[in-house]
Scaffold this motif. Structure first.
Motif, PDB file in Angstrom:
ATOM      1  N   ILE A 160      40.484  53.899  70.573  1.00  0.00           N
ATOM      2  CA  ILE A 160      41.754  53.717  69.859  1.00  0.00           C
ATOM      3  C   ILE A 160      42.496  52.479  70.356  1.00  0.00           C
ATOM      4  O   ILE A 160      43.059  51.724  69.561  1.00  0.00           O
ATOM      5  N   LYS A 161      42.488  52.257  71.660  1.00  0.00           N
ATOM      6  CA  LYS A 161      43.214  51.114  72.218  1.00  0.00           C
ATOM      7  C   LYS A 161      42.675  49.794  71.671  1.00  0.00           C
ATOM      8  O   LYS A 161      43.445  48.941  71.227  1.00  0.00           O
ATOM      9  N   ASN A 162      41.365  49.606  71.700  1.00  0.00           N
ATOM     10  CA  ASN A 162      40.788  48.345  71.210  1.00  0.00           C
ATOM     11  C   ASN A 162      40.996  48.174  69.714  1.00  0.00           C
ATOM     12  O   ASN A 162      41.206  47.065  69.237  1.00  0.00           O
ATOM     13  N   ILE A 163      40.932  49.264  68.969  1.00  0.00           N
ATOM     14  CA  ILE A 163      41.164  49.183  67.522  1.00  0.00           C
ATOM     15  C   ILE A 163      42.618  48.778  67.252  1.00  0.00           C
ATOM     16  O   ILE A 163      42.889  47.903  66.429  1.00  0.00           O
ATOM     17  N   ILE A 189      47.707  44.018  66.744  1.00  0.00           N
ATOM     18  CA  ILE A 189      48.773  43.632  67.676  1.00  0.00           C
ATOM     19  C   ILE A 189      48.524  42.231  68.223  1.00  0.00           C
ATOM     20  O   ILE A 189      49.423  41.387  68.241  1.00  0.00           O
ATOM     21  N   LYS A 190      47.309  41.957  68.654  1.00  0.00           N
ATOM     22  CA  LYS A 190      46.997  40.631  69.196  1.00  0.00           C
ATOM     23  C   LYS A 190      46.966  39.571  68.103  1.00  0.00           C
ATOM     24  O   LYS A 190      47.232  38.402  68.361  1.00  0.00           O
ATOM     25  N   THR A 217      55.092  47.837  66.978  1.00  0.00           N
ATOM     26  CA  THR A 217      55.311  48.720  65.835  1.00  0.00           C
ATOM     27  C   THR A 217      56.197  48.048  64.795  1.00  0.00           C
ATOM     28  O   THR A 217      55.886  48.063  63.597  1.00  0.00           O
ATOM     29  N   LEU A 218      57.288  47.433  65.246  1.00  0.00           N
ATOM     30  CA  LEU A 218      58.205  46.756  64.334  1.00  0.00           C
ATOM     31  C   LEU A 218      57.492  45.650  63.562  1.00  0.00           C
ATOM     32  O   LEU A 218      57.574  45.584  62.331  1.00  0.00           O
ATOM     33  N   PHE A 219      56.757  44.803  64.274  1.00  0.00           N
ATOM     34  CA  PHE A 219      56.092  43.682  63.614  1.00  0.00           C
ATOM     35  C   PHE A 219      54.938  44.129  62.725  1.00  0.00           C
ATOM     36  O   PHE A 219      54.706  43.540  61.669  1.00  0.00           O
ATOM     37  N   ILE A 220      54.216  45.155  63.115  1.00  0.00           N
ATOM     38  CA  ILE A 220      53.131  45.649  62.259  1.00  0.00           C
ATOM     39  C   ILE A 220      53.694  46.191  60.954  1.00  0.00           C
ATOM     40  O   ILE A 220      53.161  45.915  59.874  1.00  0.00           O
ATOM     41  N   PHE A 221      54.791  46.929  61.031  1.00  0.00           N
ATOM     42  CA  PHE A 221      55.408  47.427  59.793  1.00  0.00           C
ATOM     43  C   PHE A 221      55.958  46.275  58.953  1.00  0.00           C
ATOM     44  O   PHE A 221      55.822  46.269  57.728  1.00  0.00           O
ATOM     45  N   MET A 222      56.552  45.285  59.606  1.00  0.00           N
ATOM     46  CA  MET A 222      57.110  44.149  58.882  1.00  0.00           C
ATOM     47  C   MET A 222      56.000  43.359  58.175  1.00  0.00           C
ATOM     48  O   MET A 222      56.083  43.096  56.973  1.00  0.00           O
ATOM     49  N   TYR A 223      54.945  43.027  58.912  1.00  0.00           N
ATOM     50  CA  TYR A 223      53.832  42.296  58.306  1.00  0.00           C
ATOM     51  C   TYR A 223      53.122  43.155  57.257  1.00  0.00           C
ATOM     52  O   TYR A 223      52.686  42.650  56.222  1.00  0.00           O
ATOM     53  N   PHE A 228      39.568  38.964  69.895  1.00  0.00           N
ATOM     54  CA  PHE A 228      39.217  37.554  69.822  1.00  0.00           C
ATOM     55  C   PHE A 228      37.886  37.326  69.111  1.00  0.00           C
ATOM     56  O   PHE A 228      37.621  36.242  68.614  1.00  0.00           O
ATOM     57  N   ARG A 229      37.044  38.352  69.031  1.00  0.00           N
ATOM     58  CA  ARG A 229      35.788  38.211  68.297  1.00  0.00           C
ATOM     59  C   ARG A 229      36.006  38.303  66.784  1.00  0.00           C
ATOM     60  O   ARG A 229      35.121  37.975  66.000  1.00  0.00           O
TER      61      ARG A 229
END
Length: 182
Positions: A87-90, A95-96, A115-121, A163-164
């Protein structure tokens, strides 16, 4: 004619760049199957030409895959380093993609901002889907299919790391731009 020659040349460059970028080919294949079957034969020829240009590296590829698999079995923490399908890597992929390599000391602040930016994007991208067409479908396939294939493969051979997957940033930015424009 020339577009397929250029595609074959770009395919050779992709094949020599990074293993995960190969997943752009199944995305293109799926898009052509869904929307442009008449181009499928030319596309297959272009990919075939690309693979011929990649043949010298095929002597090295199996050994590298074997070494990666062996390392993941022999070294207990290798999955965390190489990027196992957890879950963390997914979650780190989007996020990255938003923050880059930046991290914050406070995990709470990092989580809230993420969370804020993911919802905004996400909202902005959804605006771009209002006029869904073949171009949007192509961008979605380009993002989602390689991402899910990487998750699946990472169950067996760990290599899920944000990054991959940088090759899925261009369609992501196009969808965001489309959402801002709409």
């Amino acid at each position: 004619k020339w577009s397929f020659i250029r595609y074959a040349l770009a395919g050779v460059l992709v094949l020599y760049s990074d293993y995960v970028v190969y997943l752009i080919f199944p995305a293109h294949f799926l898009f052509l199957i869904l929307t442009r079957r008449n181009l499928l034969k030319k596309w297959l020829i272009s990919v075939g030409v690309s693979l011929i240009g990649f043949l010298p590296w095929m002597l090295v590829l199996p050994a590298q895959i074997f070494e990666g698999r062996t390392a993941s079995i022999a070294l207990p923490g290798w999955n965390r380093v190489a990027g196992g399908a957890d879950i963390k890597n997914i979650a780190l992929v989007p996020i990255k993609f938003i923050f880059g390599r930046i991290s914050f000391e406070s995990r709470i602040l990092y989580g809230l901002l993420s969370t804020l930016f993911i919802f905004m994007y996400g909202y902005i991208m959804l605006q771009g889907f209002k006029k869904f067409n073949k171009n949007v479908l192509f961008l979605c396939i380009w993002i989602l299919l390689p991402f899910f294939i990487v998750i699946f493969i990472s169950i067996f051979i760990p290599f899920l790391s944000y990054f991959r997957l940088l090759f899925i940033l261009p369609p992501l930015f196009i969808l965001i731009g489309r959402g801002l424009y709409t």
